[in-house]
Design a protein around this motif. Sequence first.
Motif, PDB file in Angstrom:
ATOM      1  N   GLY A  81       0.794  -1.440  -0.046  1.00  0.00           N
ATOM      2  CA  GLY A  81      -0.003   0.283  -0.073  1.00  0.00           C
ATOM      3  C   GLY A  81       1.025   1.319  -0.012  1.00  0.00           C
ATOM      4  O   GLY A  81       0.697   2.346  -0.771  1.00  0.00           O
ATOM      5  N   TRP A  82       1.943   1.149   0.817  1.00  0.00           N
ATOM      6  CA  TRP A  82       2.809   2.327   0.891  1.00  0.00           C
ATOM      7  C   TRP A  82       3.464   2.697  -0.578  1.00  0.00           C
ATOM      8  O   TRP A  82       3.451   3.582  -1.168  1.00  0.00           O
ATOM      9  N   LEU A  83       3.925   1.513  -1.590  1.00  0.00           N
ATOM     10  CA  LEU A  83       4.485   1.771  -2.588  1.00  0.00           C
ATOM     11  C   LEU A  83       3.413   2.124  -3.514  1.00  0.00           C
ATOM     12  O   LEU A  83       3.685   2.942  -4.453  1.00  0.00           O
ATOM     13  N   GLY A  84       2.113   1.562  -3.373  1.00  0.00           N
ATOM     14  CA  GLY A  84       1.271   1.759  -4.215  1.00  0.00           C
ATOM     15  C   GLY A  84       0.789   3.412  -4.293  1.00  0.00           C
ATOM     16  O   GLY A  84       0.477   4.001  -4.990  1.00  0.00           O
ATOM     17  N   ASN A  90       1.983   2.808 -11.000  1.00  0.00           N
ATOM     18  CA  ASN A  90       1.236   3.398 -11.978  1.00  0.00           C
ATOM     19  C   ASN A  90       1.859   3.256 -13.362  1.00  0.00           C
ATOM     20  O   ASN A  90       1.109   2.895 -14.346  1.00  0.00           O
ATOM     21  N   ASP A  91       3.111   3.347 -13.421  1.00  0.00           N
ATOM     22  CA  ASP A  91       3.639   3.438 -14.939  1.00  0.00           C
ATOM     23  C   ASP A  91       3.692   1.943 -15.343  1.00  0.00           C
ATOM     24  O   ASP A  91       3.675   1.790 -16.593  1.00  0.00           O
ATOM     25  N   ILE A  92       3.986   0.980 -14.427  1.00  0.00           N
ATOM     26  CA  ILE A  92       3.981  -0.267 -14.795  1.00  0.00           C
ATOM     27  C   ILE A  92       2.669  -0.694 -15.300  1.00  0.00           C
ATOM     28  O   ILE A  92       2.698  -1.443 -16.313  1.00  0.00           O
ATOM     29  N   VAL A  93       1.506  -0.314 -14.631  1.00  0.00           N
ATOM     30  CA  VAL A  93       0.331  -0.440 -14.854  1.00  0.00           C
ATOM     31  C   VAL A  93      -0.002  -0.042 -16.199  1.00  0.00           C
ATOM     32  O   VAL A  93      -0.572  -0.779 -17.224  1.00  0.00           O
ATOM     33  N   LEU A  97      -1.005  -1.960 -19.877  1.00  0.00           N
ATOM     34  CA  LEU A  97      -2.234  -1.604 -20.562  1.00  0.00           C
ATOM     35  C   LEU A  97      -1.861  -0.877 -21.990  1.00  0.00           C
ATOM     36  O   LEU A  97      -3.041  -0.518 -22.571  1.00  0.00           O
ATOM     37  N   GLY A  98      -0.853  -0.690 -22.134  1.00  0.00           N
ATOM     38  CA  GLY A  98      -0.693   0.262 -23.455  1.00  0.00           C
ATOM     39  C   GLY A  98      -0.733   1.582 -23.630  1.00  0.00           C
ATOM     40  O   GLY A  98      -0.859   2.090 -24.625  1.00  0.00           O
ATOM     41  N   ARG A  99      -0.954   2.097 -22.207  1.00  0.00           N
ATOM     42  CA  ARG A  99      -1.037   3.761 -22.421  1.00  0.00           C
ATOM     43  C   ARG A  99       0.076   4.346 -21.893  1.00  0.00           C
ATOM     44  O   ARG A  99       1.171   3.756 -21.594  1.00  0.00           O
ATOM     45  N   PRO A 100       0.396   5.721 -22.602  1.00  0.00           N
ATOM     46  CA  PRO A 100       1.660   6.203 -22.126  1.00  0.00           C
ATOM     47  C   PRO A 100       1.752   6.439 -20.806  1.00  0.00           C
ATOM     48  O   PRO A 100       0.859   6.652 -20.051  1.00  0.00           O
TER      49      PRO A 100
END
Lengths: 653, 312
Positions: A81-84, A90-93, A97-100
């Motif tokens: 949770g701390w890291l999230g 965020n960027d990994i997800v 998902l193929g988003r910038p």
Amino acid sequence: MSIKEEPVLPQQPGGVDPTGPLVQRAWWKRPAIHTALLGAIVGYLIGRLIGDAVTSGVARVANSNENDIALVLGYLFATLGWLGGLGVFNDIVRQALGRPTRGTETYATPGVARYFRYTLDHKVIGVQYLVAMIAYFCTAGLFAMAIRTELLSPTTHVFGPGTYIEIVGEHGTMMMMLMTSVVLGPFGNYLVPLMIGSKRTAFPRLSALSFWLTPAAFIILLSAILWSGFPTGWTGYAPLSNQATQGMDAYLVAFGLMGISMILAGINMLVTIICYRAPGMGWRRLPIFVWSMLATAFLMVLAAPVLVGGMYLTLTDRTIQTAFFVPDLGGSPFLYENLFWFFGHPEVYILALPGFGIVSEIIPVFCRRPLFGYKTAAAGMIGVSLLSFFVWQHHLFDSGIDPNARPLFMLTTELISVPTGFIYLVALGTFWRAKIRLTVPMLFAIGMYFNFLIGGISGVFLSDVAADTTAHGTFFVLAHFHYTIMGGLIFAFMAGIYYWLPKIMGIKLNERLGKIQFWTMFIFFNSTFLPMFAIGAMGQPRRVFEYAHRLQTLNDWVSISAFLLGGSILIFVVNFLWSTVVVREPEVGNPWQSRGLEWQISSPPPAENFARVPLILSAPYEYGVKDASPVADLDPPPDVLAGAVASMPAPRS
Amino acid sequence: MAESNVSPGAAREPRHGVRIASIWFVLSVIADLLIWFVWGPHFPPGNMTSSAASQQLDFKVLAVVAAPVMMLIYVFFLYALVVWRQRDGDEEDGPGELPGAARAQKVWVSVTLMLVLGLFGFGTYQLVVPAGAGAGEGANPVWKPGGGKPLQIQVIGQQWLFTYRYPSYGGFETRQLVLPDNQPVQFDVTSLDVIHSFWAIQLGVKADAVPSVNNVAYTIPRRTGTFTVRCAELCGIWHGAMYNYGRIVPVAAFQSWAQRTEAQSAALTKILPPFSLSYSPNEISDLAKVYTDGGLTGAGGQYYGSSFPAQP
């Protein structure tokens, strides 16, 4: 090999489109330390809930209200949770998902807020590490003050024995676990790219993650106090760890997280040093501090996984009732001792090597002479790091593990003093007919050589099985490793702060206070730890709250010196805050007339470090060498750069 | 490090190497003499037993080797700080590369390597010949003392006390550690719960007590007197209070003590677990019930299993 295109492009963080749209949200909506705290609390509650649900009535230890599974899950989910909350995922997800990705947002935000975010700039990470490490060090130091308060009297007690062991465990673990990154974290991250002519580190995300794991580990370790601590000290030997209450889980999770942090920081450092050197920065021109970081990073990457494994096995022993270390069920306490020290001894050099690097980097500047035996120094560091994997059983000479191998481990342990001795050879040669400038960093560097010698020589006593039979597990050992770590590493760390803070912050630390700090710290350090050799030799084991009456005078002397030593650290904290927050006397240039590449750019360095990739022209230590060329061309024309790379000049030794 | 052919001013350069070496030599000789003859005889752990004496010899030899090394570094640094300080207004750099660097490094490496190998040889001899130097040698020791069959004494560590069993006297168990003078002693060290370390300070004996493991250490007492036993491995909250005292007595006194104690504790010995080189904690916690029911306690008393630590 030749560079065809602008070499700036590959130095942008991976996968980021710097020209992409950037939507700025309100500050409280952006991931930062406050969302991280929120995430940690939510994560902890979720973990506890899951733990309580899956283990209701199953894994509760008989006759107690403890549920180790729920607590461990709570800690792990809190960390996630701390890291999230920090936005680590965020960027990994987004990428999945193929988003910038939004990497640039966390890469180059200006202002103070970036120090509280998951920022990818190595300079921000370095400053985060620096401040955090000082905070951790002072917290653990306060525990040391408590220990010495208890030891003022052999029989009258300030704390109960349980509280005392708790304090000893917190002090030892916090120092040994968090101070592994005390130099590689701040100075490694901040300075290595500057010293090798790079605009960034190889894996900024790993680097940032390695930092943000340290507050999590720190808080979890501190939280052990809520569960009445852990009784094992920093070594966490089984089966005592199996017997301990819930505080042990905090120790295991925290140390495991710190192990992961070390691995991440180490990988980043290794790849940065190997792959991100500017043209002309051959291995024979690499600053000696970078060599020490390379050796330290190797140790971290290779040793820390064993620690993580040991912590994980103990966790499963305690939660899901495996029996790795339970003799009755086929396990062995020896297994844990081996795992722990297989990490633990290289760790000692994770703590020593950065100190060697800092002092070797500093003395040529203030001796105004070339570093003597540069190759020997580098070879010594590599030699120490290699040998450190072959000595761990000297911690177990009396344990009964493989007793007939002890001559071998005695040999390897004594051999390690040869490459360690190179550090002194280098110092002696550099001081020979030098023009010594006794600045504050130089004082601390000399203090390090003075202290570490006592630490190193007493180590030879401990490597001798017969002498170790008396000294093992006593205050003699305690004095020995405080001389190497506090007298070595922390003195070098102080030297580094006084030397590089003008670079990092563009601010000069008060020199008068610095000198007062050095002399008080040096005198009271020795007055604290030198008598401990005698106390140990006269029969006081480590981690005891009661001792023989005849040792009271010595112990009182040590305690009072320790309080004064704490006072000298307080002088440092005051100086640090006074100079960086209140006075802020600017120091923009190159106050030490150093040839180091990091000093050739403005202080503090611009966001990009170097406007262009510099071309390294000569070694960094050529003080007093006639016709020495400048250390680097900071603005090489592109065609010169390409030509220089194509025919890389054989660097002078 | 050569003093010649550096620069035109080099002729006036004093012979620093000779000066440093002279100061170093004088101080080293003084230090070594003091260590060997004055300070050394008081080094721990004394000379009450063969192992203690051999450890004291190791401390002395190591100190005599270490002192000149430390002197060299400290004399050099002090000399440098006095002689090679930057003078006021001198902003020049020092001399660049000086000749002789390669030779100095070779000499340094050879000397340190020889010192280390010498210490290794000496350390190995001191480990093997005095029968393991009093350190724990595991279950199957290869380095044993001569001079007859040693007296076997079992040391049982538990939180937070040591108890001792004498298998050659019917396996009686006691909290007193009594040794006969001038007779080899074999300690069989084991533990019932967590890792302890049996450290008989003045005997120069230290062996970890590990559950389910037998760890053997030898020594030969050389004179009578008392000694301290402390636990030297963190074993829980009362680790600091885990100590007792033992004594070395003449052989005749030892035999009468042992026979008397054997007779006195016969009833207890009968219900103790039979002598074994290690014990299962679970088995012992069952037996503990027997002691309480019969109104008897084990010599140390308070046996308990590993999952039920007593919380004082």
